[in-house]
Motif scaffolding. Sequence first.
Motif, PDB file in Angstrom:
ATOM      1  N   ARG A 115     104.724 -23.573 -35.995  1.00 42.48           N
ATOM      2  CA  ARG A 115     103.502 -24.370 -36.134  1.00 42.48           C
ATOM      3  C   ARG A 115     102.554 -24.146 -34.959  1.00 42.48           C
ATOM      4  O   ARG A 115     101.383 -24.525 -35.029  1.00 42.48           O
ATOM      5  N   PHE A 116     103.066 -23.576 -33.855  1.00 47.36           N
ATOM      6  CA  PHE A 116     102.257 -23.298 -32.666  1.00 47.36           C
ATOM      7  C   PHE A 116     101.455 -24.535 -32.237  1.00 47.36           C
ATOM      8  O   PHE A 116     100.242 -24.484 -32.076  1.00 47.36           O
ATOM      9  N   ARG A 117     102.178 -25.629 -32.081  1.00 50.83           N
ATOM     10  CA  ARG A 117     101.541 -26.849 -31.609  1.00 50.83           C
ATOM     11  C   ARG A 117     101.130 -26.684 -30.149  1.00 50.83           C
ATOM     12  O   ARG A 117     101.775 -25.953 -29.383  1.00 50.83           O
ATOM     13  N   PRO A 118     100.058 -27.367 -29.718  1.00 44.41           N
ATOM     14  CA  PRO A 118      99.629 -27.258 -28.315  1.00 44.41           C
ATOM     15  C   PRO A 118     100.744 -27.543 -27.320  1.00 44.41           C
ATOM     16  O   PRO A 118     100.862 -26.870 -26.293  1.00 44.41           O
ATOM     17  N   ALA A 119     101.600 -28.533 -27.619  1.00 48.65           N
ATOM     18  CA  ALA A 119     102.681 -28.897 -26.696  1.00 48.65           C
ATOM     19  C   ALA A 119     103.728 -27.795 -26.580  1.00 48.65           C
ATOM     20  O   ALA A 119     104.442 -27.720 -25.579  1.00 48.65           O
ATOM     21  N   ASP A 120     103.826 -26.935 -27.602  1.00 47.21           N
ATOM     22  CA  ASP A 120     104.771 -25.820 -27.558  1.00 47.21           C
ATOM     23  C   ASP A 120     104.146 -24.582 -26.920  1.00 47.21           C
ATOM     24  O   ASP A 120     104.851 -23.721 -26.399  1.00 47.21           O
ATOM     25  N   MET A 121     102.827 -24.460 -26.977  1.00 49.57           N
ATOM     26  CA  MET A 121     102.143 -23.285 -26.460  1.00 49.57           C
ATOM     27  C   MET A 121     101.862 -23.402 -24.965  1.00 49.57           C
ATOM     28  O   MET A 121     101.922 -22.413 -24.235  1.00 49.57           O
ATOM     29  N   LEU A 122     101.543 -24.600 -24.512  1.00 49.66           N
ATOM     30  CA  LEU A 122     101.348 -24.891 -23.091  1.00 49.66           C
ATOM     31  C   LEU A 122     102.265 -26.064 -22.756  1.00 49.66           C
ATOM     32  O   LEU A 122     102.044 -27.175 -23.222  1.00 49.66           O
ATOM     33  N   HIS A 123     103.291 -25.813 -21.965  1.00 51.19           N
ATOM     34  CA  HIS A 123     104.327 -26.822 -21.758  1.00 51.19           C
ATOM     35  C   HIS A 123     103.784 -28.004 -20.947  1.00 51.19           C
ATOM     36  O   HIS A 123     103.258 -27.819 -19.839  1.00 51.19           O
ATOM     37  N   PRO A 124     103.894 -29.233 -21.476  1.00 51.48           N
ATOM     38  CA  PRO A 124     103.342 -30.402 -20.775  1.00 51.48           C
ATOM     39  C   PRO A 124     103.974 -30.660 -19.416  1.00 51.48           C
ATOM     40  O   PRO A 124     103.320 -31.226 -18.532  1.00 51.48           O
ATOM     41  N   ALA A 125     105.233 -30.248 -19.222  1.00 56.55           N
ATOM     42  CA  ALA A 125     105.867 -30.458 -17.919  1.00 56.55           C
ATOM     43  C   ALA A 125     105.316 -29.518 -16.854  1.00 56.55           C
ATOM     44  O   ALA A 125     105.401 -29.806 -15.653  1.00 56.55           O
ATOM     45  N   VAL A 126     104.736 -28.394 -17.291  1.00 53.91           N
ATOM     46  CA  VAL A 126     104.221 -27.389 -16.360  1.00 53.91           C
ATOM     47  C   VAL A 126     102.720 -27.550 -16.131  1.00 53.91           C
ATOM     48  O   VAL A 126     102.194 -27.170 -15.080  1.00 53.91           O
ATOM     49  N   LEU A 127     102.012 -28.129 -17.088  1.00 51.93           N
ATOM     50  CA  LEU A 127     100.557 -28.216 -17.008  1.00 51.93           C
ATOM     51  C   LEU A 127     100.040 -28.876 -15.723  1.00 51.93           C
ATOM     52  O   LEU A 127      99.054 -28.399 -15.149  1.00 51.93           O
ATOM     53  N   PRO A 128     100.646 -29.969 -15.236  1.00 53.92           N
ATOM     54  CA  PRO A 128     100.107 -30.579 -14.010  1.00 53.92           C
ATOM     55  C   PRO A 128     100.084 -29.624 -12.828  1.00 53.92           C
ATOM     56  O   PRO A 128      99.043 -29.464 -12.167  1.00 53.92           O
ATOM     57  N   VAL A 129     101.198 -28.962 -12.543  1.00 51.36           N
ATOM     58  CA  VAL A 129     101.216 -28.045 -11.400  1.00 51.36           C
ATOM     59  C   VAL A 129     100.406 -26.790 -11.710  1.00 51.36           C
ATOM     60  O   VAL A 129      99.820 -26.170 -10.808  1.00 51.36           O
ATOM     61  N   ALA A 130     100.321 -26.400 -12.990  1.00 53.49           N
ATOM     62  CA  ALA A 130      99.494 -25.250 -13.375  1.00 53.49           C
ATOM     63  C   ALA A 130      98.012 -25.556 -13.187  1.00 53.49           C
ATOM     64  O   ALA A 130      97.217 -24.650 -12.924  1.00 53.49           O
ATOM     65  N   SER A 131      97.631 -26.830 -13.299  1.00 56.78           N
ATOM     66  CA  SER A 131      96.235 -27.195 -13.058  1.00 56.78           C
ATOM     67  C   SER A 131      95.864 -26.970 -11.596  1.00 56.78           C
ATOM     68  O   SER A 131      94.726 -26.617 -11.269  1.00 56.78           O
ATOM     69  N   PHE A 132      96.811 -27.167 -10.707  1.00 57.27           N
ATOM     70  CA  PHE A 132      96.609 -26.845  -9.292  1.00 57.27           C
ATOM     71  C   PHE A 132      96.404 -25.344  -9.127  1.00 57.27           C
ATOM     72  O   PHE A 132      95.521 -24.898  -8.380  1.00 57.27           O
ATOM     73  N   MET A 133      97.192 -24.547  -9.846  1.00 58.00           N
ATOM     74  CA  MET A 133      97.038 -23.089  -9.815  1.00 58.00           C
ATOM     75  C   MET A 133      95.676 -22.674 -10.353  1.00 58.00           C
ATOM     76  O   MET A 133      95.075 -21.699  -9.874  1.00 58.00           O
TER      77      MET A 133
END
Length: 431
Positions: free
Chosen positions: A220-238
């Motif tokens: 289904r390629f849901r947003p939560a599967d395509m961009l992992h919510p646990a990683v997004l916060p630290v990735a926003s710093f990147m």
Amino acid sequence: MAHVPAPENTTRSTQEPVATSTVRLWSREFVLAWIVNFFLAFVFYFLMTTMAVYAIKEFIAGETASGLAASMFVIGSTTARLFAGNLVELVGRRRNLLIALVVGALASLAYFPASSYGSLLVVRFLHGASFAIASTTAMTLAQSVIPRARRGEGTGYFTLSMTLATALGPLLGLLLVDHVGYGALFAGSAVASVLALVIALFLRTRDLAPDREARARLLRFRPADMLHPAVLPVASFMLVLAICYSGVLTYLQPFAAEAGLAGGASIFFLVYAASMLLTRTIMGRLQDRRGDNAVIVFAVLAFAAGLALLGLAGSDALVIVAGVAMGLGFGSLLGALQAVAVSKVPMRRVGVAISTHYFMVDLGIGIGPVLLGLGLGVFGFDTMYLVLAVVALVSLGLYELVHGRYERARRRVRAEDGEGAAAADSDLVRH
């Protein structure tokens, strides 16, 4: 004991209280994945520095159109990152890698018949997409064989493949164009792509096939599967740091030409890569032993210092010193934050974690020049670099919010647990 918020994968921290030197790192699969990733990154940098000029000479493209010819690769890469993590799980690491490498090799050959500006853009987009999927898969495969106790060190060693490509790709690409021509450039790209494919054929890796429910969710390629919510916060710093770095990638040459610092700029990326080579392994080991915060805070300070030195540069020597500082800073951050991203997910989701991390890197490098270009209409290059230095320093507040405080609390809890275990052993000996 205070409650400590934990990421999804609390048992796979980037630091483990074991003797890291006794755990084998350089396995056969790790080395082969390293070589494949080197050739992938080499092709990217090999072509990136020459595509804008090629579009101008071959298709009489204007300044904006020639820039698009170079950045279309990044656009394709950024788009594909959204799907790369899911594809790793659905197709399997080895099969997914081989398919992406075949597409990449065909894309390298497609530069020869691309006879119009539009066809060049299509080739660049497809080439970028294949690069993103192949590199995400190669990094996922490497992470699957790196011992947990040496996560930071192993990630640092692996990303050295990109560091070498950063130095060798632009150098050899420009040499071929200047002395032979663009035909030799495209032939070199095709040869490197085929070599990556041949090396990948020797990889042997076991894939854990997703169950029926997981497969249906991934398809289904849901947003939560395509961009992992646990990683997004630290990735926003990147993302913030990548926007800052895009100011160096995009505007260093015009800044140097305007300021009369072309000599320093000509070897900037060479000293940048050398600095990364000398410090990456040290930083990885430090991350394993002293924690994420020790490396990341220091690296941000070094990166900010490099940006400030560019803004204040009045000589070639200062530009070169800025390159050293940025290699130590941004070069260390790429590997350190990838290790953090991987530590936040279970092994079966490592592909999504890596694609999320590099999606933000690509996005920052892609949108950064546009945002910074707007600012350049108001102030000059020197002011821009000074402002970016301040932004990098302020971003430490974001890091503290999304990861730093939790990492510090985890290490404190681990230290308390260790002291408690030591005290219990002492009591046992006395009795």
